[in-house]
Design a protein around this motif. Structure first.
Motif, PDB file in Angstrom:
ATOM      1  N   ARG A 120       0.867  -1.178   0.000  1.00  0.00           N
ATOM      2  CA  ARG A 120       0.000   0.000   0.000  1.00  0.00           C
ATOM      3  C   ARG A 120       0.907   1.232   0.000  1.00  0.00           C
ATOM      4  O   ARG A 120       1.641   1.467   0.968  1.00  0.00           O
ATOM      5  CB  ARG A 120      -0.923   0.001   1.213  1.00  0.00           C
ATOM      6  CG  ARG A 120      -1.851  -1.205   1.296  1.00  0.00           C
ATOM      7  CD  ARG A 120      -2.671  -1.165   2.577  1.00  0.00           C
ATOM      8  NE  ARG A 120      -3.476  -2.366   2.730  1.00  0.00           N
ATOM      9  CZ  ARG A 120      -4.740  -2.465   2.321  1.00  0.00           C
ATOM     10  NH1 ARG A 120      -5.334  -1.423   1.747  1.00  0.00           N
ATOM     11  NH2 ARG A 120      -5.416  -3.586   2.498  1.00  0.00           N
ATOM     12  N   SER A 122       0.250   4.194   0.472  1.00  0.00           N
ATOM     13  CA  SER A 122      -0.077   5.156   1.536  1.00  0.00           C
ATOM     14  C   SER A 122       0.318   4.638   2.901  1.00  0.00           C
ATOM     15  O   SER A 122       0.140   5.359   3.900  1.00  0.00           O
ATOM     16  CB  SER A 122      -1.577   5.453   1.524  1.00  0.00           C
ATOM     17  OG  SER A 122      -2.331   4.265   1.754  1.00  0.00           O
ATOM     18  N   HIS A 184      -5.659   2.694   6.022  1.00  0.00           N
ATOM     19  CA  HIS A 184      -5.679   3.747   5.002  1.00  0.00           C
ATOM     20  C   HIS A 184      -4.382   4.557   4.996  1.00  0.00           C
ATOM     21  O   HIS A 184      -3.815   4.804   3.934  1.00  0.00           O
ATOM     22  CB  HIS A 184      -6.871   4.677   5.229  1.00  0.00           C
ATOM     23  CG  HIS A 184      -7.050   5.684   4.133  1.00  0.00           C
ATOM     24  ND1 HIS A 184      -7.161   5.333   2.806  1.00  0.00           N
ATOM     25  CD2 HIS A 184      -7.124   7.054   4.165  1.00  0.00           C
ATOM     26  CE1 HIS A 184      -7.297   6.418   2.057  1.00  0.00           C
ATOM     27  NE2 HIS A 184      -7.274   7.483   2.865  1.00  0.00           N
ATOM     28  N   ARG A 185      -3.907   4.997   6.153  1.00  0.00           N
ATOM     29  CA  ARG A 185      -2.665   5.777   6.245  1.00  0.00           C
ATOM     30  C   ARG A 185      -1.810   5.242   7.393  1.00  0.00           C
ATOM     31  O   ARG A 185      -2.333   4.850   8.432  1.00  0.00           O
ATOM     32  CB  ARG A 185      -2.955   7.269   6.484  1.00  0.00           C
ATOM     33  CG  ARG A 185      -3.696   7.958   5.351  1.00  0.00           C
ATOM     34  CD  ARG A 185      -2.745   8.322   4.224  1.00  0.00           C
ATOM     35  NE  ARG A 185      -3.432   9.085   3.196  1.00  0.00           N
ATOM     36  CZ  ARG A 185      -3.851   8.589   2.051  1.00  0.00           C
ATOM     37  NH1 ARG A 185      -3.659   7.311   1.785  1.00  0.00           N
ATOM     38  NH2 ARG A 185      -4.472   9.340   1.167  1.00  0.00           N
ATOM     39  N   TYR A 248     -14.060   4.212  -2.087  1.00  0.00           N
ATOM     40  CA  TYR A 248     -12.677   4.440  -2.517  1.00  0.00           C
ATOM     41  C   TYR A 248     -11.930   3.118  -2.428  1.00  0.00           C
ATOM     42  O   TYR A 248     -11.919   2.462  -1.377  1.00  0.00           O
ATOM     43  CB  TYR A 248     -11.995   5.491  -1.633  1.00  0.00           C
ATOM     44  CG  TYR A 248     -10.515   5.682  -1.933  1.00  0.00           C
ATOM     45  CD1 TYR A 248     -10.110   6.357  -3.084  1.00  0.00           C
ATOM     46  CD2 TYR A 248      -9.528   5.187  -1.080  1.00  0.00           C
ATOM     47  CE1 TYR A 248      -8.769   6.531  -3.368  1.00  0.00           C
ATOM     48  CE2 TYR A 248      -8.184   5.355  -1.359  1.00  0.00           C
ATOM     49  CZ  TYR A 248      -7.814   6.024  -2.507  1.00  0.00           C
ATOM     50  OH  TYR A 248      -6.489   6.199  -2.800  1.00  0.00           O
ATOM     51  N   ASP A 249     -11.315   2.724  -3.539  1.00  0.00           N
ATOM     52  CA  ASP A 249     -10.493   1.516  -3.596  1.00  0.00           C
ATOM     53  C   ASP A 249     -11.262   0.305  -3.073  1.00  0.00           C
ATOM     54  O   ASP A 249     -10.763  -0.471  -2.249  1.00  0.00           O
ATOM     55  CB  ASP A 249      -9.199   1.722  -2.786  1.00  0.00           C
ATOM     56  CG  ASP A 249      -8.133   0.685  -3.133  1.00  0.00           C
ATOM     57  OD1 ASP A 249      -8.252   0.060  -4.200  1.00  0.00           O
ATOM     58  OD2 ASP A 249      -7.205   0.508  -2.330  1.00  0.00           O
ATOM     59  N   THR A 259      -7.503  11.193   6.024  1.00  0.00           N
ATOM     60  CA  THR A 259      -6.826  11.004   4.743  1.00  0.00           C
ATOM     61  C   THR A 259      -5.468  11.668   4.688  1.00  0.00           C
ATOM     62  O   THR A 259      -4.653  11.345   3.840  1.00  0.00           O
ATOM     63  CB  THR A 259      -7.699  11.541   3.605  1.00  0.00           C
ATOM     64  OG1 THR A 259      -7.106  11.206   2.360  1.00  0.00           O
ATOM     65  CG2 THR A 259      -7.842  13.054   3.705  1.00  0.00           C
ATOM     66  N   ASP A 314     -11.617  14.201  -1.087  1.00  0.00           N
ATOM     67  CA  ASP A 314     -11.345  12.941  -1.777  1.00  0.00           C
ATOM     68  C   ASP A 314     -10.352  12.112  -0.966  1.00  0.00           C
ATOM     69  O   ASP A 314      -9.331  12.635  -0.490  1.00  0.00           O
ATOM     70  CB  ASP A 314     -10.771  13.227  -3.172  1.00  0.00           C
ATOM     71  CG  ASP A 314     -10.684  11.985  -4.020  1.00  0.00           C
ATOM     72  OD1 ASP A 314      -9.714  11.224  -3.853  1.00  0.00           O
ATOM     73  OD2 ASP A 314     -11.592  11.776  -4.846  1.00  0.00           O
ATOM     74  N   SER A 316      -8.099  10.147  -1.820  1.00  0.00           N
ATOM     75  CA  SER A 316      -6.740  10.053  -2.384  1.00  0.00           C
ATOM     76  C   SER A 316      -5.849  11.202  -1.956  1.00  0.00           C
ATOM     77  O   SER A 316      -4.629  11.134  -2.121  1.00  0.00           O
ATOM     78  CB  SER A 316      -6.820  10.011  -3.920  1.00  0.00           C
ATOM     79  OG  SER A 316      -7.379  11.209  -4.428  1.00  0.00           O
ATOM     80  N   GLN A 317      -6.457  12.273  -1.412  1.00  0.00           N
ATOM     81  CA  GLN A 317      -5.668  13.425  -0.973  1.00  0.00           C
ATOM     82  C   GLN A 317      -4.920  13.064   0.303  1.00  0.00           C
ATOM     83  O   GLN A 317      -5.522  12.695   1.308  1.00  0.00           O
ATOM     84  CB  GLN A 317      -6.582  14.628  -0.720  1.00  0.00           C
ATOM     85  CG  GLN A 317      -7.300  15.132  -1.946  1.00  0.00           C
ATOM     86  CD  GLN A 317      -6.404  16.018  -2.793  1.00  0.00           C
ATOM     87  OE1 GLN A 317      -5.295  16.366  -2.387  1.00  0.00           O
ATOM     88  NE2 GLN A 317      -6.888  16.406  -3.966  1.00  0.00           N
ATOM     89  N   CYS A 318      -3.615  13.154   0.270  1.00  0.00           N
ATOM     90  CA  CYS A 318      -2.818  12.816   1.456  1.00  0.00           C
ATOM     91  C   CYS A 318      -1.906  13.941   1.907  1.00  0.00           C
ATOM     92  O   CYS A 318      -1.254  13.824   2.949  1.00  0.00           O
ATOM     93  CB  CYS A 318      -1.994  11.560   1.201  1.00  0.00           C
ATOM     94  SG  CYS A 318      -0.836  11.711  -0.176  1.00  0.00           S
TER      95      CYS A 318
END
Length: 1242
Positions: A120, A122, A184-185, A248-249, A259, A314, A316-318
């Motif tokens: 991953r 992220s 996720h992160r 998402y994903d 995120t 969104d 995907s914004q990290c």
């Protein structure tokens, strides 16, 4: 694209990420938990085949995620650049330090960690344990395994450190919490604690379990925290009671899911986790207790609860939050809202020991909406970073538009009422590629060479890009083959030329002649197609993935898909060039001058530019003694640009610089030269931190960019100056009447000469063998080494010669982004503190086997003695011995004079022994030159300089006898090698060492006999050595068995003795040859008689001819001395021995006794008073012969001797003739007791 007007203050330098050599890549396979968490390593690259399509190219070479991590507690290395490759299965890590501490080894290896499942992107994090000098890598893959890999600095320095894998340093763990939650992160608090944000808004904290090492338990202890407690979390698992989500994903993400994250301790024992969630809110967590300490909108605005969907971020914004610690217990936080046009908000956060935080909006009344680079294109703010310069925060942002990116900077004045008043400053990004000049029929350089120079410019394209482009091009032609056997042994440049050359043919025109124009045009078309394909592939490599700020070195990096770009500060000339429309304050005059020159030269055609540059090269390479006005006139005539310029071009210059160019003043030109001149102290001090390989690469590429910019400006200024000098006809208004035009002209030429030298060094690339230390550090040989090919890496001449000078000096406390600019500016300056010693560069090239490149530098060479000597070495290396001789003679006086404190710098071309021969007198200098020519086997020049050395050897020099002996030896050997035997003879006679003289005499005699120079051997006097020559030839004759083949030593010795009136000696050697002819059976080789051949021809054999020679030689001796001794060795045949002993007269003693009896009878018959002196002489001769026979018999007991007179030889000759006739008449004897000749009286 309509660009906004941002002031350009910074420039980027793009670097390729290609490894220096294949052996610098280490493949490490990371095992899953089922394999007990162990890893294995392999020195082989898994797939070396070339990608033949764009998809394969992207998979193998382009990263999907990339960034740079900097350690806080350890510095060697401190920075690590990581990339995710090959469908997210490979994590590639390398050291990314620009500089290092003194005496610290570089870290050139690249570790490719291969995971069993896709990772991953992220969930990749790094940590730096304070008590251990290691790098901890934390990765979560799609199999929901948490991998922890511990890497030591040695792993990046020595391949042997990973030969047996990483062992226990690589551990994998399957968290139970991932069974019902989706990561996720990943946030790394420390090496002991990790936090992973989940899809439902909660966080999963991992604390390292130290007890597991003793109990073999789990590595991590898990703790789950949720936004609204366990009850809310469990209700979220029920489908019909689930909160609003976003897909998402393949996962339904809760709006409370984080995120973007950031972590800080603000000087406390606990850490605070800042998160930006999908619901457009910022939450601050206490990482120790899991409590949420603050929740608020990231823009500090009140929103309508009914418009929740409008403010969803969104997943995907990290990159939405950054933290800047600015004191104990407080920090500055910047958040970015991607909603709408985007907006930044700055927060001041304070924390106390009780675990509470206070969050305040720094600028509640001000809004910061970033300005995109252009108004017509769609730009996305992909990343940003904060830095603290003094007490002033700076905001760096990264914009993206497909594969294009831009970087901007904003200075935030936190104590001002208008904090963003300075506005955004731009970074110049070079997106365009230079185009090859069009080719014409009169070009001195072939168009293929121009394209190759353009494509293979150092650092422009990666090897994988070139190989993929060639494969795609071949597939388009239909000639692509999967196997690479057809390209085996070819370089990529040769393969490209071969493929593109096969697409065009030289045909005949309608008139019947060769259509060269059509061929040239078709060739250009194919090269242009290949060039465009290269550009399309290369464009993808520049896609920006992250923006990184190094707070310690103060430099900004942009990590791209297959490259990395360093952001540096613009020099003064850079700022003027990139801001010509709005120049900086005080630079308006220089900007007008630069603009006028660039506009004037821009109107030139390609042919006119080439003519002007050709005229400039003559000025650069030649040191003219002409006055300035004549030089300017000569350049004006040669360039001839006045033929093509128009009235509009001249009017434009007048419009910019005023009527009669009144704006031009000496001060204006001084300001221009000040912009390209450094203070001269940047590189003149001791280095505190030398640059690493990455830092040197940054410098080299920055130098390349700076050279092109400075050259473009200064060349246009030279053309403009010459034009203006001859444009004004009024003498009073002419430029030379207002200031010294010649002085400006000379300064421009000097600056361009420096740039031309640097340009050659920066574009010239050569292959250097990988050092033995680097190869031996690996326990496993690389594939190229296994095939027997020496592994090499490419390096520019600039880095190879001056790379050790790149670094930060002791007094340098400036940020890295400005230090790089200062160092490069000093390097390119005409008065640079870094001296470009052309002779040293030539020595370096000669040492690495590239005399062809060293020869190209001769026009820049200085005229001092050592530079002249090095030029001679260059010509010697390219086998131009005559030209080298001229340079060696020219440097002889200067390099023979003794000097104190001579700096011995020659890039290891000269060893200590050779240095000791310089500056120590002409004999030693010429002896050194003799050694050089001797290595090249240029013996005629060895003779020349050995003679010169001998002329200056006298008794006052140290070890004159040894030096003389050495030079005589070299002179003799060289003269003998090229058959200059008269010179060798003179050297031989001059030798004082008898042993050496004897050895060389033998060598000379043998060589002259072997080469057929017998006449010259006979003619040479050999004063005092004649007997030795005779002995040498006699020894060779005795050793010769086959006298008909090979070197005719018997003939040579016969001629030698005859020439010295030794007829008996000549006859003796002929007798030896006659005996060996008999032993060879030549006497029995008689031709059968035939009608076509006369009888006399059958009597003409080797033996009969030898008898005639022997008889003739002995006939020249007085009758009393017409005898020779014949020796019969015991090794002869039985027939020969029988013949030697037959008749009782063959024994030497019998001959002597009979001779004595005859003398006594003659004496008795004579009257007593008639005894003559002649009779007494005969008796004395008989006594001497008896004493000789006794002595010879004592020393040679294995041979028998006999005395042969002239009558005996004539008799033997007649017997031989009779024997031949008998053989022809078939008359043979059968008695074994008889001689080998026939009894013809029967």
């Amino acid at each position: 694209m309509t660009s906004r007007d941002f002031e350009i203050l910074y420039k980027e330098t793009r670097l390729n990420l290609e490894p220096t050599s294949p052996s610098s890549i280490v493949q490490i396979r990371v095992a899953s938990q089922s394999s007990f968490g162990r890893s294995t390593s392999s020195a082989r690259i898994p797939s070396s085949a070339t990608a033949d399509n764009e998809k394969g190219y992207r998979t193998r070479n382009l990263a999907t995620a990339s960034s740079i991590y900097y350690r806080k507690h350890h510095t060697s290395p401190r920075g690590f650049h990581w990339r995710v490759l090959e469908n997210d299965t490979v994590l590639s890590i390398r050291a990314a330090d620009v500089c290092k501490q003194q005496n610290t080894a570089d870290a050139p290896l690249i570790l490719n960690l291969r995971f069993p499942a896709a990772i991953r992107t992220s969930c990749i994090g790094f940590s730096d344990p304070e008590d251990h000098d290691v790098l901890c890598v934390h990765v979560v893959d799609h199999a929901n395994q948490l991998h922890t890999i511990t890497l030591r600095p040695d792993h990046f320095r020595r391949r042997s450190a990973t030969d047996s894998g990483l062992g226990d340093a690589c551990k994998s763990y399957s968290p139970p919490g991932f069974g019902f939650k989706h990561p996720h992160r990943l946030v790394v608090v420390s090496s002991e604690q990790l936090i992973i944000t989940m899809h439902d808004g909660g966080i999963l904290r991992f604390d390292r379990n130290r007890a597991h090492e003793a109990t073999n338990g789990t590595m991590w202890k898990e703790t789950i925290y949720n936004v609204a407690g366990w009850g809310q979390s469990l209700r979220g698992l029920v489908p019909f009671q689930r909160n609003a989500t976003i897909r998402y994903d393949k996962i339904n993400m809760e709006l409370t899911a984080a995120t973007a994250t950031a972590i800080t301790s603000m000087g406390h024992d606990t850490s605070f986790l800042f998160t930006v969630c999908l619901d457009h809110r910022m939450r601050i967590w206490d990482a120790q207790t899991g409590q949420i300490l603050y929740t608020g909108d990231i823009l500090n605005t009140k929103r309508d609860p009914q418009e929740v969907g409008k403010w969803v971020v969104d997943p995907s914004q990290c990159n939405l939050i950054r933290i800047l610690d600015n004191g104990p217990g407080q920090c500055l936080v910047a958040t970015y809202s991607p909603i709408g046009a985007g907006e930044f908000k700055f927060w001041k956060v304070k924390a106390n020991n009780q675990g509470s935080v206070h969050v305040a909006d720094c600028f509640p009344e001000a809004r910061l909406t970033p300005s995109s680079p252009s108004s017509l294109d769609v730009w996305t703010l992909a990343d940003f970073s904060m830095a603290l310069q003094g007490e002033t925060p700076e905001l760096w942002v990264l914009w993206k538009n497909n594969t294009t990116y831009r970087v901007q900077k904003l200075t935030v004045h936190s104590r001002s009422a208008t904090p963003f008043a300075d506005g955004w400053k731009g970074v110049f990004v070079e997106n365009g590629m230079p185009a090859a000049q069009s080719s014409g029929p009169c070009d001195a350089v072939d168009s293929t060479e121009k394209w190759l120079d353009l494509i293979f410019f150092p650092g422009r394209f990666s090897k994988s890009t070139l190989e993929t482009a060639l494969a795609m091009y071949e597939k388009g032609l239909g000639t692509y083959k999967e196997t690479t056997s057809s390209k085996a042994g070819k370089s990529i440049a040769e393969s490209i030329c071969s493929v593109l050359g096969s697409t065009t043919t030289l045909d005949r025109s309608g008139a019947g002649g060769m259509d060269y124009e059509q061929f040239r045009g078709a060739n250009e078309t194919q090269w242009m197609r290949f060039w465009r394909l290269l550009l399309e592939l290369d464009k993808q490599r520049g896609e920006a993935l992250s923006l990184v700020f190094d707070p310690e070195d103060v430099i900004v990096w942009v990590a791209c898909a297959d490259s990395v770009s360093a952001i540096r500060q613009c020099s003064g000339l850079d700022r003027i060039y990139h801001n010509l429309e709005s120049p900086p304050k005080g630079g308006e005059g220089v900007a007008a001058l630069v603009s006028a020159g660039l506009s004037f030269v821009e109107s030139f055609s390609d042919s006119m530019s080439q003519l002007s540059q050709a005229a400039l090269r003559a000025e650069i390479y030649e040191d003219s003694a002409k006055p300035d006005d004549e030089r300017i006139q000569q350049f004006f005539d040669k360039a001839g640009f006045w033929r093509q310029i128009t009235e509009e071009d001249c009017a434009q210059v007048v419009e910019t610089l005023g009527q009669n160019f009144r704006m031009l003043t000496p001060r204006l030109y001084d300001d221009l030269f000040d912009l390209i001149t450094s203070d001269g102290e940047t590189n003149s001090q001791e280095l505190r931190e030398p640059f690493t390989a990455l830092g040197r690469k940054v410098i080299v590429h920055t130098v390349q960019d700076t050279i092109e910019l400075h050259w473009q400006i200064l060349f246009s200024q030279l053309i403009l100056l010459v034009h203006m000098e001859f444009e004004i006809e009024d003498e009073e208004a002419a430029l030379h009447s207002r200031f010294d035009v010649g002085s400006v002209y000379r300064r421009l030429i000097d600056a361009l000469r420096r740039l031309e030298q640097l340009r050659w060094m920066a574009k010239t690339e050569l292959s250097i063998p990988v050092s033995k230390a680097d190869r031996s550090s690996s326990g496993t040989a690389s594939p190229t080494a296994k095939r027997g090919n020496e592994e090499t890496y490419s390096i520019t001449a600039l880095e190879g010669l001056t790379g050790h000078l790149f670094g930060l000096s002791e007094s340098n406390n400036m940020p890295m982004l400005s230090s790089i600019t200062d160092l490069v500016l000093d390097l390119c300056s005409p008065g640079s503190s870094t001296e470009l010693s052309i002779w040293l560069l030539q020595c370096w090239l000669l040492k690495h086997g590239r005399p062809d490149l060293a020869l190209e530098l001769n026009p820049f060479a200085e005229q001092d003695p050592f530079s002249t000597y090095v030029q001679g070495r260059v010509f010697l290396a390219v086998n131009q011995f005559d030209t080298a001789s001229v340079y060696f003679r020219k440097a002889s006086v200067g390099l023979s004079v003794s000097m104190k404190n001579v700096e011995r710098h020659s890039a290891s071309l000269l060893d200590d022994t050779e240095w000791n021969l310089l500056n120590s007198g002409l004999p030693n200098y010429y002896a050194h030159i003799v050694n050089l020519y001797d290595r090249q086997k240029a013996y005629s020049y060895v003779v020349e300089f050995a003679r010169l050395a001998l002329q200056f050897i006298h008794g006052h020099i140290d070890d004159a006898a040894g030096a003389r002996s050495e030079m005589l030896s070299r002179l003799f050997t060289a003269a003998t090698a090229i058959s200059h035997f008269d010179v060798a003879h003179s050297a031989l006679l001059s030798m004082d060492d008898e042993a050496m003289q004897k050895s060389y005499l033998r060598k000379m005699v043998e060589k002259m006999c072997e080469t057929g120079d017998n006449a010259e051997l006979i003619s040479l006097p050999f004063s005092g050595l004649q007997n030795k020559v005779d002995d040498i030839l006699l020894e060779k004759c005795r050793a010769t068995k086959d006298v008909l083949n090979g070197v005719p030593y018997h003939h040579v010795l016969y001629a030698w003795r005859i020439s010295h009136n030794d007829y008996r000696g000549g006859a003796a050697i002929l007798l030896d040859r006659l005996q060996k002819l008999r032993l060879m059976g030549e006497g029995d080789k008689v031709a059968a008689p035939s009608a076509s051949s006369a009888a006399e021809d059958a009597l003409d054999t080797h033996v009969t001819r030898q008898y005639l020679l022997l008889i003739n030689a002995l006939s020249c001796v007085p009758a009393k001395e017409a005898y020779i001794l014949e020796e019969h060795e015991t090794g002869r045949t039985a027939a020969a021995e029988t013949h030697a002993l037959k008749g009782g007269r063959d024994d030497l003693e019998d001959h002597l006794d009979e001779l004595a009896q005859n003398l006594q009878q003659a004496s008795a018959a004579a009257p007593p008073t008639g005894r003559s002196e002649e009779t007494e002489d005969d008796e004395a001769l008989v006594q001497r012969m008896k004493r000789f026979a006794d002595l010879h018999g004592a020393t040679a007991p294995l041979s028998s001797r006999k005395l042969l007179t002239l009558a005996d030889l004539r008799k033997q000759y007649q017997q031989e003739l009779d024997r031949i006739v008998a053989i022809q008449n078939n008359q043979f004897g059968f008695s074994a007791e008889e001689d080998d000749f026939m009894d013809v009286g029967a």
